[in-house]
Design an enzyme around this catalytic site. Structure first.
Site, mmCIF file in Angstrom:
data_model
loop_
_atom_site.group_PDB
_atom_site.id
_atom_site.type_symbol
_atom_site.label_atom_id
_atom_site.label_comp_id
_atom_site.label_asym_id
_atom_site.label_seq_id
_atom_site.Cartn_x
_atom_site.Cartn_y
_atom_site.Cartn_z
ATOM 1 N N GLU A 189 36.550 32.193 66.643
ATOM 2 C CA GLU A 189 37.581 32.119 67.687
ATOM 3 C C GLU A 189 38.987 32.240 67.099
ATOM 4 O O GLU A 189 39.858 32.891 67.676
ATOM 5 C CB GLU A 189 37.426 30.794 68.457
ATOM 6 C CG GLU A 189 38.113 30.819 69.814
ATOM 7 C CD GLU A 189 37.547 29.770 70.778
ATOM 8 O OE1 GLU A 189 36.597 29.057 70.404
ATOM 9 O OE2 GLU A 189 38.066 29.681 71.882
ATOM 10 N N GLU A 195 39.491 35.762 66.277
ATOM 11 C CA GLU A 195 39.715 36.537 67.501
ATOM 12 C C GLU A 195 41.145 36.343 68.008
ATOM 13 O O GLU A 195 41.805 37.309 68.436
ATOM 14 C CB GLU A 195 38.704 36.097 68.575
ATOM 15 C CG GLU A 195 38.759 36.962 69.829
ATOM 16 C CD GLU A 195 37.844 36.449 70.943
ATOM 17 O OE1 GLU A 195 37.129 35.446 70.744
ATOM 18 O OE2 GLU A 195 37.882 37.053 72.034
ATOM 19 N N CYS A 228 34.111 27.494 75.414
ATOM 20 C CA CYS A 228 33.053 26.544 75.046
ATOM 21 C C CYS A 228 32.465 25.830 76.241
ATOM 22 O O CYS A 228 31.358 25.325 76.188
ATOM 23 C CB CYS A 228 33.591 25.478 74.096
ATOM 24 S SG CYS A 228 34.359 26.171 72.671
ATOM 25 N N SER A 267 37.861 34.074 75.567
ATOM 26 C CA SER A 267 37.332 34.413 74.253
ATOM 27 C C SER A 267 35.898 34.906 74.398
ATOM 28 O O SER A 267 35.120 34.369 75.173
ATOM 29 C CB SER A 267 37.365 33.158 73.370
ATOM 30 O OG SER A 267 36.484 33.328 72.289
ATOM 31 N N LYS A 301 25.331 22.647 80.514
ATOM 32 C CA LYS A 301 24.704 23.283 79.354
ATOM 33 C C LYS A 301 23.265 23.692 79.675
ATOM 34 O O LYS A 301 22.723 24.600 79.064
ATOM 35 C CB LYS A 301 24.730 22.332 78.150
ATOM 36 C CG LYS A 301 26.119 22.155 77.539
ATOM 37 C CD LYS A 301 26.513 23.341 76.683
ATOM 38 C CE LYS A 301 27.969 23.243 76.241
ATOM 39 N NZ LYS A 301 28.428 24.501 75.624
ATOM 40 N N GLU A 317 23.786 26.955 81.198
ATOM 41 C CA GLU A 317 24.189 27.917 80.162
ATOM 42 C C GLU A 317 22.981 28.356 79.333
ATOM 43 O O GLU A 317 22.833 29.541 79.018
ATOM 44 C CB GLU A 317 25.249 27.303 79.247
ATOM 45 C CG GLU A 317 25.829 28.291 78.247
ATOM 46 C CD GLU A 317 26.773 27.634 77.252
ATOM 47 O OE1 GLU A 317 26.492 26.508 76.799
ATOM 48 O OE2 GLU A 317 27.798 28.249 76.918
ATOM 49 N N GLU A 369 22.485 36.309 79.496
ATOM 50 C CA GLU A 369 23.224 36.826 78.331
ATOM 51 C C GLU A 369 22.787 36.129 77.044
ATOM 52 O O GLU A 369 23.018 36.626 75.960
ATOM 53 C CB GLU A 369 24.735 36.584 78.485
ATOM 54 C CG GLU A 369 25.364 37.210 79.695
ATOM 55 C CD GLU A 369 25.399 36.264 80.885
ATOM 56 O OE1 GLU A 369 24.459 35.454 81.029
ATOM 57 O OE2 GLU A 369 26.348 36.340 81.666
ATOM 58 N N CYS A 414 34.443 16.635 76.723
ATOM 59 C CA CYS A 414 32.996 16.387 76.718
ATOM 60 C C CYS A 414 32.638 14.910 76.581
ATOM 61 O O CYS A 414 31.550 14.499 76.988
ATOM 62 C CB CYS A 414 32.344 17.153 75.588
ATOM 63 S SG CYS A 414 32.771 18.884 75.604
#
Lengths: 152, 574
Positions: free
Chosen positions: B279, B282, B299, B319, B358, B361, B366, B503
Site C-alpha cells: 500500500e 502504491e 482493509c 487502493s 470479513k 469478504e 474476487e 476494528c
C-alpha cells in the site's frame, strides 16, 4: 421515459417531506407501488428505500401489487365489524387464497381493507370495483365471487 | 444556572436541559433501558426507563425527559417497579420461549431484565411472533421473531453507518424491522459491519456461525487446517475470559489455538505488514505518476461494500491492495501450499476476525484462485471464545507460545491496524522510509491516533508534503467524501474504517457494557508499539523473506496477481 420518470420530473427539487404525495400520485397512476417506482423515488428524494417502504407500509392506502381485474374493498369500520366483517375478510382471504393487499395469481381479484366506506346501513359491506354488495354473509360471499369468476 | 430537583426526596443539582437518565446515573442510580443508546437522539419507545414524577403524578421516561425545576422523581417506587415489570412481561408475551437455544442466552438484555424484575411466571400470553429466519446474508443472521422493536439497529445503521439497510415495516402489532420489501439482507445495502449485532438487546441479530465447518475440517485427516488471527484479537479476547479490557494475551491465544488442534498458527499482523509494503508503494506510485488521489485504504470490507454501493465515484481512489486477511489467504494457498507440499484444496484456512463483514469478504468471488477460496471460514472474537470454552481450555493454565513460521513474525506497526488511524500510521512509517531512506523520527504520528471521528494531518517526507485524513464510522466517511466531491484537494491518503474506533470495536468483538473498554483496547495496541523492537513493516524479516523467495518486489507481477484486486459497482436496493 416511463410514466414514473415523467411524474418524478415534476418533483426535481422535492425534499423528503414530499414523499407521501409522490407515492400517492404514483399509486393513483399505476394502481400500486412497484419496486422500480420505489427505487426511483428513493433516488429522486435521496431517501433510502428501506425508509420509503417503512413509510408506505405504515399506511393502509398503499399497495405493492397491481390491482386485480376485480378489486374488492372489505369495509372494516365499526358497524361492519359489529356485524362480522372480520369473518367476511377471513373467508374471502381463504376463498381467494390471498391476503389483504395481495392479488390472485391469475390477476382476477385483489383485496383491500378499508376503514369505513360510509355505507353503515348495508353492513357488513364489500365493494367490488364500484359495485356495493350489502349485508354479506358467508354464503352470499361465495356466490358474489363465483359470479365475477364466471363473468370472465 | 443550575436547577434543583429531588430524587427520591434528596435534593440534587442539575443543569437545565439535562436528561433525567443522566442525572440519575450521576447519583449512582441505575435505571433499566432497552431502546436507549448514549449519544443518540432518544426515542422513548420501550418505556423501560419510566420514573414517577411526584409533582404531576405521572410516569415519564427518564431517557427522553429533561429536568425541570421542582421535580420530585421517584426512581423505584412500587408503581414504577410494577410498570417496568409489566413492560417486560408484555415484551415476553409474544417472544419465542427458546432461551436455551438462543445465541444470546446469558448475554441478553431482555433475559437480564426479566430476572431483575423477578418474572418467574407467564402472566400475559399473546400469539407468538412467527417470522422467517433470514439466513441470506454471508455475515449476519436475522431472527425477527426475537426482535422487541427497540430500534437500536435501525439507528446505528442509519446514523453511524449512513446505510439504512433496515427500517421499521408495517404498523402496530404487525410491525417488524427488516430490509426494503422485507426481503433478505443479501439483496439490501447492508454492509455486514455487524454494529447492529453489537447494539441488539436480544438474539434477533447475530453473526453467521462457521462452527460446524471448522469442526469438520479439524476432524478431517486429509485437511491441513491453518488459522490466522487479526491484530485486534489479542487485545480483546481477554474480556471474554474475565480479564481487564486491554489485556494483551497474544501468547495465550497462540497456545489456545494450538490446543484446539489447528495445524499451523499464523498472525494476520504479518499480512498487515505485507499490506503496508504494497500500500505504501502504491501510494508513492500514485503520487509520483499522477494517479487517482486521494488514495483510500481498502482493509475494511464494510467500507468496500459501502463504496461499491454508495460511492462508486471513489472506486478508482481505493487502493487495489487486498485486506490483510485476503493477502494472507492468497499467500497461504499459493506459497505456503507449495513449500509445505499441500494441495491448495486440502489446505483449510480459518481467519479469526473482530468483524462480521470479513465473513462476507472471505466468500467474495474476487478472493479465489482457480475456483478455490483463499479463506475457507471466518470466526469472530466471540465465536473463538466459544470454541476455546467448548474445547475446555483453561486460559489461566496456559503458557504463552509464539505463532508459526513463515507467517508468524510481525512488526508493531501491523498491530496498529486494530485501531482507527493505525493503517495510516503504519503506511506512513514505511512510505517515509521509502522516500527519505531514513526512519520516521520517533516513529509516531500522534495526530492520527485516538477515538475521534475524524483526524487529519500534514506529513512532510523529504521534499514531499502530503495531506492525510482518518475517519471511522461511515457517516463521517460520507461527510469527508462530500467535501472532496465539492472540490477539496489537499488530501493524498485517507484511511476509512466502518466501525467507530476501528476494528477494536468491530461487529465481532465481545458484547461489552464497559464504556472504557474501547479506550483500553486502543491503549493496549499503542503500548505494544512502544515496547517492541520491530516497529516498521519494512523491517519484518519474514515479510522481506517472502519478497525474496516468492513475491519479488512490491507492486511486482506476483503481487499484482495475488495481493491486488479491483472493485465495481454493486446493484442492491439502496
Amino acid at each position: 421515459m416511463t410514466t414514473d420518470d415523467e411524474l418524478l420530473a415534476g418533483f426535481t427539487d422535492a425534499e423528503e417531506d414530499s414523499l407521501i404525495p409522490i407515492l400517492q400520485e404514483i399509486q393513483g397512476r399505476n394502481g400500486y407501488l412497484s419496486a422500480e417506482a420505489i427505487v426511483k423515488v428513493g433516488r429522486c428524494l435521496k431517501v433510502p428505500t428501506s425508509r420509503i417502504y417503512g413509510v408506505a407500509t405504515f399506511y393502509n392506502q398503499f399497495r405493492f401489487e397491481p390491482r386485480g381485474k376485480y378489486h374488492i374493498q372489505v369495509c372494516r369500520g365499526t358497524a361492519c365489524h359489529v356485524l362480522g366483517s372480520a369473518t367476511v375478510l377471513e373467508n374471502l382471504e381463504k376463498e381467494l387464497k390471498i391476503k389483504a393487499g395481495q392479488t390472485t395469481r391469475d390477476g382476477l381479484f385483489s383485496i383491500e381493507v378499508v376503514a369505513c366506506i360510509g355505507a353503515c346501513g348495508l353492513a357488513p359491506v364489500i365493494c367490488v370495483n364500484t359495485t356495493f354488495h350489502a349485508k354479506v354473509t358467508l354464503d352470499s360471499l361465495k356466490i358474489i365471487i363465483d359470479e365475477y369468476r364466471d363473468a370472465t | 444556572m443550575e436547577l434543583t430537583i429531588k430524587i427520591n426526596n434528596t435534593p440534587v443539582q442539575a443543569e437545565p436541559g439535562e436528561l433525567l437518565l443522566d442525572v440519575l446515573e450521576r447519583q449512582g442510580i441505575r435505571i433499566p433501558t432497552l431502546c436507549h443508546m448514549k449519544g443518540f437522539f432518544p426515542s422513548g419507545a420501550c418505556r423501560m426507563c419510566v420514573v414517577e414524577n411526584e409533582q404531576t403524578g405521572k410516569l415519564i421516561t427518564a431517557c427522553s425527559h429533561t429536568v425541570e425545576q421542582g421535580m420530585n422523581i421517584k426512581s423505584h417506587s412500587a408503581r414504577v417497579i410494577e410498570a417496568r415489570k409489566t413492560i417486560v412481561e408484555l415484551l415476553l408475551s409474544n417472544h419465542p420461549d427458546d432461551c436455551l437455544y438462543c445465541v444470546r442466552n446469558g448475554l441478553c438484555d431482555l433475559q437480564d431484565l426479566a430476572r431483575e424484575h423477578c418474572i418467574t411466571e407467564r402472566r400475559i400470553s399473546g400469539a407468538k411472533n412467527r417470522h422467517h429466519l433470514d439466513l441470506s446474508s454471508a455475515s449476519i443472521v436475522r431472527d425477527p421473531a426475537k426482535c422487541i422493536l427497540c430500534g437500536r439497529c435501525v439507528k446505528v445503521c442509519s446514523e453511524v453507518m449512513e446505510v439504512s439497510a433496515i427500517d421499521f415495516i408495517n404498523r402496530g402489532s404487525n410491525t417488524v424491522i427488516g430490509p426494503t420489501f422485507n426481503k433478505g439482507l443479501n439483496t439490501s445495502s447492508c454492509i455486514n459491519c455487524g454494529q447492529c449485532i453489537m447494539v441488539c438487546p436480544t438474539g434477533a441479530l447475530s453473526e453467521k456461525n462457521h462452527f460446524a465447518e471448522i469442526r469438520d475440517a479439524l476432524n478431517d485427516p486429509t485437511k491441513t487446517v491453518v488459522v490466522q488471527y487479526a491484530p485486534a484479537i489479542s487485545v480483546t479476547l481477554a474480556e471474554e475470559f474475565g480479564m481487564a479490557p486491554g489485556t494483551d494475551i497474544n501468547g495465550l491465544l497462540n497456545a489456545a489455538l494450538r490446543k484446539i488442534g489447528f495445524d499451523r498458527i499464523f498472525d494476520t499482523t504479518f499480512a498487515a505488514d505485507l499490506t503496508i509494503m504494497e500500500e505504501s508503494a502504491e501510494l508513492i506510485h500514485r503520487i509520483k505518476n499522477h494517479g487517482h488521489l486521494p488514495m483510500i485504504t481498502s482493509c475494511c470490507p464494510s467500507w468496500i461494500k459501502y463504496a461499491e454501493e454508495f460511492a462508486c465515484d471513489f472506486l478508482p481512489n481505493i487502493s487495489s491492495c487486498k485486506s490483510p486477511q485476503q493477502m494472507l489467504g492468497a499467500v497461504l494457498k499459493s506459497y505456503y501450499a507449495e513449500i509445505s507440499n499441500t494441495e491448495p484444496e486440502n489446505l483449510y484456512v480459518v481467519a479469526i476476525m473482530p468483524c462480521a463483514a470479513k465473513k462476507f469478504e472471505g466468500q467474495r468471488e474476487e478472493m479465489t484462485q482457480r475456483g478455490i477460496s483463499d479463506i475457507d471460514a471466518v470466526l469472530t472474537t466471540r465465536e473463538l471464545a466459544n470454541f476455546i470454552r467448548l474445547f475446555g481450555i483453561g486460559m489461566d493454565k496456559l503458557e504463552a507460545e509464539t505463532a508459526d513460521s513463515p507467517h508468524g513474525v510481525r512488526s508493531s506497526a501491523g498491530k496498529l491496524f486494530g485501531a482507527s488511524g493505525g493503517v495510516m500510521e503504519a503506511a506512513l512509517r514505511t512510505a517515509y522510509f521509502s522516500v527519505t531512506n531514513t526512519e520516521l523520527p520517533q516513529c509516531k504520528i500522534e495526530q492520527v491516533r485516538g477515538c475521534t471521528r475524524r483526524k487529519e494531518a500534514t506529513i512532510t517526507m523529504g521534499d514531499l508534503t502530503i495531506g492525510v485524513a482518518v475517519v471511522n464510522g461511515l457517516s463521517n466517511a460520507k461527510t469527508l467524501l462530500d467535501e472532496i466531491r465539492n472540490g477539496r484537494d489537499d488530501l493524498h491518503f485517507i484511511e476509512v474504517m466502518a466501525c467507530p474506533g476501528g476494528c477494536i470495536n468491530g461487529g465481532g468483538q465481545p458484547l461489552h457494557k464497559n464504556p472504557e473498554a474501547l479506550k483500553k483496547r486502543m491503549e493496549a495496541l499503542y503500548q505494544i508499539d512502544e515496547t517492541e523492537t520491530i516497529r516498521v513493516s519494512h523491517q519484518n524479516p519474514e515479510v522481506l523473506a517472502l519478497y525474496q523467495n516468492f513475491l519479488g518486489t512490491p507492486l511486482g507481477n506476483k503481487s499484482h496477481e495475488l495481493l491486488h484486486t479491483s472493485y465495481c459497482q454493486r446493484n442492491v436496493l439502496l
